[in-house]
Scaffold this active site. Structure first.
Site, PDB file in Angstrom:
ATOM      1  N   LYS A 156     -15.514  11.845  43.218  1.00 28.39           N
ATOM      2  CA  LYS A 156     -14.288  11.072  43.420  1.00 28.39           C
ATOM      3  C   LYS A 156     -14.659   9.654  43.846  1.00 28.39           C
ATOM      4  O   LYS A 156     -15.385   9.455  44.830  1.00 28.39           O
ATOM      5  CB  LYS A 156     -13.467  11.755  44.515  1.00 28.39           C
ATOM      6  CG  LYS A 156     -11.991  11.667  44.339  1.00 28.39           C
ATOM      7  CD  LYS A 156     -11.324  12.633  45.290  1.00 28.39           C
ATOM      8  CE  LYS A 156      -9.852  12.389  45.343  1.00 28.39           C
ATOM      9  NZ  LYS A 156      -9.233  13.193  46.395  1.00 28.39           N
TER      10      LYS A 156
HETATM   11  C1  E4P Z   1      -6.033  13.806  46.511  1.00 24.29           C
HETATM   12  O1  E4P Z   1      -6.822  13.629  45.647  1.00 24.29           O
HETATM   13  C2  E4P Z   1      -5.736  12.817  47.554  1.00 24.29           C
HETATM   14  O2  E4P Z   1      -6.873  12.531  48.284  1.00 24.29           O
HETATM   15  C3  E4P Z   1      -4.645  13.346  48.421  1.00 24.29           C
HETATM   16  O3  E4P Z   1      -3.656  13.942  47.600  1.00 24.29           O
HETATM   17  C4  E4P Z   1      -4.045  12.326  49.330  1.00 24.29           C
HETATM   18  O4  E4P Z   1      -2.938  12.910  49.949  1.00 24.29           O
HETATM   19  P1  E4P Z   1      -2.229  12.300  51.247  1.00 24.29           P
HETATM   20  O5  E4P Z   1      -1.435  11.120  50.812  1.00 24.29           O
HETATM   21  O6  E4P Z   1      -1.360  13.418  51.724  1.00 24.29           O
HETATM   22  O7  E4P Z   1      -3.335  11.964  52.204  1.00 24.29           O
END
Ligand code: E4P
Length: 314
Positions: free
Chosen positions: A125
């Site tokens: 990522k």
């Molecule tokens: C997923 O890939 C993201 O890191 C995650 O959905 C972020 O979510 P949040 O806005 O609840 O932190």
């Protein structure tokens, strides 16, 4: 404005072009009826949340980030590795996204190689931007350069922290396997900060430059919150824009809708053309629930009591 009727053709075309994800089991005649259905991932690094969802066939992928790793109890890299590898083993061969924490090109590549060596189903990522927000001397294109370099090395990437459709395009253009638009954070932002609803214009973006009380223009600049119109579905409309754009240009980078807050956003994303939805466990744990389902089930069980105890099996 997000309009379900207008999304049908685009979303259908995209599904037809995307790969099958629910393949028919070997040696079985009954073809899977939803071979190109959007996939559902769990947005968590907590094994005890992931295992029951995976075993129930509800998820076929996992996304994590440093905050979710911390929440799962990781206090050092050894623990991050241990947690990651246990999730990867359970999910194999389905994808598990692990996020880079380094901030410069060479170190990010080195860290990406390390993460990818932990298991075959690791997806690296990569934050698309924000590098100069951390340190103004950093290269603003670091994320996109890393995505491209990893594509050249055959390493799958999930380009994260996407908040508008052009970011999604740049990430796809760099070679991202997945892009993660954060629709929940967009909706949160719009609810908290945006001005009252504006009529949708002929531009995808309102480029307002009003400032907040601290003179911070960027925080309030609605350029960062996609298109105008009804605020409640701002995230879903972003997914819809990206889906339309990717369909138009036959882009196979998967749209991994992220940052869900509720079921409404899940429904909207399924209609808007997301390829994958990564959803927190507390929402996924309720997928089979509805108050009327409960009521109906209680009635069916009660009424079935008048039948013989031994059902006729012949
Ligand atoms: C997923 O890939 C993201 O890191 C995650 O959905 C972020 O979510 P949040 O806005 O609840 O932190």
């Amino acid at each position: 404005m997000f309009d379900v009727q207008q999304t049908k053709a685009g979303a259908h075309n995209r599904r037809v072009r995307m790969a099958e994800v629910n393949t028919t089991a070997k040696g079985k005649k009954l073809a899977h009826p939803s071979a190109r259905a959007p996939r559902i991932f769990a947005d968590t690094a907590t094994y005890s949340e992931i295992e029951p969802l995976y075993k129930a066939g509800i998820i076929n992928g996992v996304t994590t980030n440093p905050s979710l790793m911390k929440k799962a109890g990781a206090k050092n890299w050894d623990q991050v590795k241990e947690i990651s590898q246990s999730i990867c083993k359970l999910l194999d061969p389905n994808p598990v996204s692990l996020e880079l924490t380094e901030l410069t090109f060479d170190k990010m590549l080195e860290q990406a190689e390390m993460l990818a060596s932990w298991a075959d189903n690791v997806v690296v990522k990569v934050p698309i931007g924000g590098y100069q927000a951390v340190d103004p001397s950093f290269d603003p294109y670091t994320g996109l350069k890393v995505v491209r370099a990893l594509w050249e090395r055959d390493i799958k990437t999930n380009c994260t922290l996407i908040f508008n459709s052009t970011q999604a395009f740049w990430a796809a253009n760099a070679g991202a396997t997945y892009i993660s638009p954060f629709l929940g954070r967009l909706a949160d932002y719009a609810y908290k900060n945006d001005e009252v609803e504006k009529a949708p214009g002929n531009s995808l973006y309102y480029i307002d430059d009003h400032k907040n009380e601290k003179g911070d223009q960027n925080v309030f600049n609605t350029e960062f919150v996609a298109s105008g119109g009804k605020r409640k579905d701002i995230g879903s409309r972003l997914i819809n824009e990206i889906s339309a754009m990717f369909t138009n240009y036959d882009i196979h980078t998967e749209i991994l809708a992220a940052s869900f807050r509720n079921f409404t956003q899940v429904s909207e994303c399924l209609l808007a053309g997301a390829d994958i939805l990564t959803v927190p466990a507390p929402i996924l744990e309720k997928v089979a629930d509805h108050p009327l389902t409960d009521e109906g089930m209680v009635r069916f069980v009660e009424d079935s009591k008048v039948f013989d105890n031994e059902p006729a099996m012949a």
